[in-house]
Design a protein around this motif. Sequence first.
Motif, PDB file in Angstrom:
ATOM      1  N   MET A 144     -19.574 -50.119  15.349  1.00 54.24           N
ATOM      2  CA  MET A 144     -19.620 -50.062  13.884  1.00 54.24           C
ATOM      3  C   MET A 144     -19.751 -48.613  13.428  1.00 54.24           C
ATOM      4  O   MET A 144     -19.134 -48.187  12.465  1.00 54.24           O
ATOM      5  CB  MET A 144     -20.828 -50.895  13.396  1.00 54.24           C
ATOM      6  CG  MET A 144     -20.834 -51.083  11.883  1.00 54.24           C
ATOM      7  SD  MET A 144     -19.420 -52.054  11.343  1.00 54.24           S
ATOM      8  CE  MET A 144     -19.573 -51.928   9.591  1.00 54.24           C
ATOM      9  N   ARG A 145     -20.596 -47.847  14.170  1.00 55.19           N
ATOM     10  CA  ARG A 145     -20.798 -46.450  13.786  1.00 55.19           C
ATOM     11  C   ARG A 145     -19.499 -45.676  13.944  1.00 55.19           C
ATOM     12  O   ARG A 145     -19.187 -44.795  13.140  1.00 55.19           O
ATOM     13  CB  ARG A 145     -21.891 -45.863  14.689  1.00 55.19           C
ATOM     14  CG  ARG A 145     -22.322 -44.473  14.292  1.00 55.19           C
ATOM     15  CD  ARG A 145     -23.722 -44.181  14.801  1.00 55.19           C
ATOM     16  NE  ARG A 145     -23.799 -44.269  16.248  1.00 55.19           N
ATOM     17  CZ  ARG A 145     -23.753 -43.201  17.060  1.00 55.19           C
ATOM     18  NH1 ARG A 145     -23.606 -42.013  16.575  1.00 55.19           N
ATOM     19  NH2 ARG A 145     -23.842 -43.347  18.356  1.00 55.19           N
ATOM     20  N   ILE A 146     -18.741 -46.016  14.993  1.00 53.32           N
ATOM     21  CA  ILE A 146     -17.482 -45.315  15.221  1.00 53.32           C
ATOM     22  C   ILE A 146     -16.497 -45.633  14.104  1.00 53.32           C
ATOM     23  O   ILE A 146     -15.793 -44.746  13.605  1.00 53.32           O
ATOM     24  CB  ILE A 146     -16.893 -45.708  16.599  1.00 53.32           C
ATOM     25  CG1 ILE A 146     -17.785 -45.153  17.702  1.00 53.32           C
ATOM     26  CG2 ILE A 146     -15.479 -45.198  16.747  1.00 53.32           C
ATOM     27  CD1 ILE A 146     -17.377 -45.547  19.101  1.00 53.32           C
ATOM     28  N   ILE A 147     -16.446 -46.901  13.652  1.00 50.65           N
ATOM     29  CA  ILE A 147     -15.526 -47.281  12.585  1.00 50.65           C
ATOM     30  C   ILE A 147     -15.900 -46.564  11.297  1.00 50.65           C
ATOM     31  O   ILE A 147     -15.039 -46.033  10.590  1.00 50.65           O
ATOM     32  CB  ILE A 147     -15.536 -48.814  12.391  1.00 50.65           C
ATOM     33  CG1 ILE A 147     -14.987 -49.490  13.641  1.00 50.65           C
ATOM     34  CG2 ILE A 147     -14.738 -49.208  11.170  1.00 50.65           C
ATOM     35  CD1 ILE A 147     -15.127 -50.993  13.645  1.00 50.65           C
ATOM     36  N   ASN A 148     -17.219 -46.556  10.988  1.00 59.57           N
ATOM     37  CA  ASN A 148     -17.661 -45.847   9.784  1.00 59.57           C
ATOM     38  C   ASN A 148     -17.320 -44.361   9.873  1.00 59.57           C
ATOM     39  O   ASN A 148     -16.899 -43.737   8.901  1.00 59.57           O
ATOM     40  CB  ASN A 148     -19.175 -46.021   9.587  1.00 59.57           C
ATOM     41  CG  ASN A 148     -19.514 -47.413   9.102  1.00 59.57           C
ATOM     42  OD1 ASN A 148     -18.661 -48.108   8.562  1.00 59.57           O
ATOM     43  ND2 ASN A 148     -20.742 -47.834   9.309  1.00 59.57           N
ATOM     44  N   GLY A 149     -17.549 -43.804  11.066  1.00 59.10           N
ATOM     45  CA  GLY A 149     -17.245 -42.383  11.268  1.00 59.10           C
ATOM     46  C   GLY A 149     -15.763 -42.102  11.072  1.00 59.10           C
ATOM     47  O   GLY A 149     -15.374 -41.069  10.518  1.00 59.10           O
ATOM     48  N   PHE A 150     -14.925 -43.048  11.517  1.00 59.50           N
ATOM     49  CA  PHE A 150     -13.482 -42.860  11.361  1.00 59.50           C
ATOM     50  C   PHE A 150     -13.098 -42.787   9.893  1.00 59.50           C
ATOM     51  O   PHE A 150     -12.396 -41.874   9.453  1.00 59.50           O
ATOM     52  CB  PHE A 150     -12.732 -44.007  12.051  1.00 59.50           C
ATOM     53  CG  PHE A 150     -11.266 -44.031  11.739  1.00 59.50           C
ATOM     54  CD1 PHE A 150     -10.755 -44.965  10.860  1.00 59.50           C
ATOM     55  CD2 PHE A 150     -10.403 -43.113  12.304  1.00 59.50           C
ATOM     56  CE1 PHE A 150      -9.398 -44.986  10.560  1.00 59.50           C
ATOM     57  CE2 PHE A 150      -9.049 -43.127  12.005  1.00 59.50           C
ATOM     58  CZ  PHE A 150      -8.548 -44.071  11.132  1.00 59.50           C
ATOM     59  N   PHE A 151     -13.556 -43.751   9.097  1.00 61.65           N
ATOM     60  CA  PHE A 151     -13.143 -43.790   7.698  1.00 61.65           C
ATOM     61  C   PHE A 151     -13.702 -42.619   6.898  1.00 61.65           C
ATOM     62  O   PHE A 151     -13.066 -42.133   5.975  1.00 61.65           O
ATOM     63  CB  PHE A 151     -13.544 -45.136   7.070  1.00 61.65           C
ATOM     64  CG  PHE A 151     -12.623 -46.250   7.449  1.00 61.65           C
ATOM     65  CD1 PHE A 151     -13.047 -47.249   8.305  1.00 61.65           C
ATOM     66  CD2 PHE A 151     -11.326 -46.294   6.986  1.00 61.65           C
ATOM     67  CE1 PHE A 151     -12.193 -48.273   8.678  1.00 61.65           C
ATOM     68  CE2 PHE A 151     -10.456 -47.306   7.353  1.00 61.65           C
ATOM     69  CZ  PHE A 151     -10.887 -48.300   8.204  1.00 61.65           C
ATOM     70  N   SER A 152     -14.913 -42.158   7.252  1.00 57.03           N
ATOM     71  CA  SER A 152     -15.453 -41.035   6.486  1.00 57.03           C
ATOM     72  C   SER A 152     -14.820 -39.717   6.923  1.00 57.03           C
ATOM     73  O   SER A 152     -14.986 -38.696   6.267  1.00 57.03           O
ATOM     74  CB  SER A 152     -16.972 -40.967   6.638  1.00 57.03           C
ATOM     75  OG  SER A 152     -17.310 -40.731   7.984  1.00 57.03           O
TER      76      SER A 152
END
Lengths: 165, 205
Positions: free
Chosen positions: B1-9
């Motif tokens: 989840m952290r990686i996905i959030n990091g990707f979009f930001s």
Amino acid sequence: MESKRIDLYNCKELKKLKRMLIAMRAAAVFIAAVSLAVCIFFCIGTNTANAQSQLIKTLIASTLGGWAVITLRITAIRHYKYACVHYEAILNGDEEPFDGSFEVSDVITRIHGGVSFYDVKALDDEQKTLSLYSGCRERFDERAALRVYCVYMFIKAYEVRYEDN
Amino acid sequence: MRIINGFFSNIHRYLFWLVISFVVWAWIFTLITDAPRAKKVVVFSNTPATRDTELAVELEKELPDGIRTIKVHPFSYSAFDTGAPDLADIYILTEKDIRENLHMLCPIEPSSEKDLVIDGCCYGLMLYDHETKSGAAGSFFGYYPEDALPDGAVLIDDNAAASAELGDPASYYISFNKNSPHLGKLNDSKDEAAILVADHIMKLP
């Protein structure tokens, strides 16, 4: 009744974090170097007949290599870099003791450019809110803690009751 | 989840890298595959269809001395750069095209009766004769209007509007840019690479 001090931070852990940071940076450099080498290889093999396909292959290699490095940087490298800075600050800072009982919240707070942490409420002193680094959560037993030692309001160590049987 | 959030930001970093990557490597490839005007021969073709890459590869099998590359472009290539045909050495044109652009072309010695002579000067060497349906380089040029249609498409003879858009069948000639640096004695150039390449085109099947 004696009490026993449990340290949440230690130099061994800091060295491990620094090694991981170096390893992640080395991995990023390696990926970038491989990507560049592949692109150069495609460039060298270019002629009139295959120029278009070689360009597409080069773009794919360059783009994927760059994206891999960016992903590594925004996840692992940043994480270890901020953790190392945090560890060094805590290990070198001045301790401030707090007595009483404590409650750790379930919510993780992340600061941009910093580490993630839990809020810790000092139940005997409603004015005090301390912080617990998320990497230390498993090692901190708030039910057993009698006293905590804080640096910059981060719990660095705590004391528990120690019964010598 | 952290990686996905990091990707979009951080999506702007990914997009920025994509753009930079494209610009840099496209520029590098242009440097690798192109050459200065003195070291290349450029062919512009106004036939309905041109197999430009295949023709360039074939012509590069016999590169004239001092020439590093041969570029072949259909005239549609110059759609966004109206100055590009001015830098070509060889043109594949119809008689109508030649008459409209006489000021750009170099008079040449005729080699056959079918070559195009205008006002006493020869401006085009016959490449494909529409009347006898014979000529050279048919493997690389589509001389018929329907050759311009996508693969599998069929020209409906009864549809005059569709036929008109594709133009009438015509003969095609090889002409030379009077400012080409590769015409030898024709314009006192250092080499005659364009003449040699044209000669090669006229021998292609």
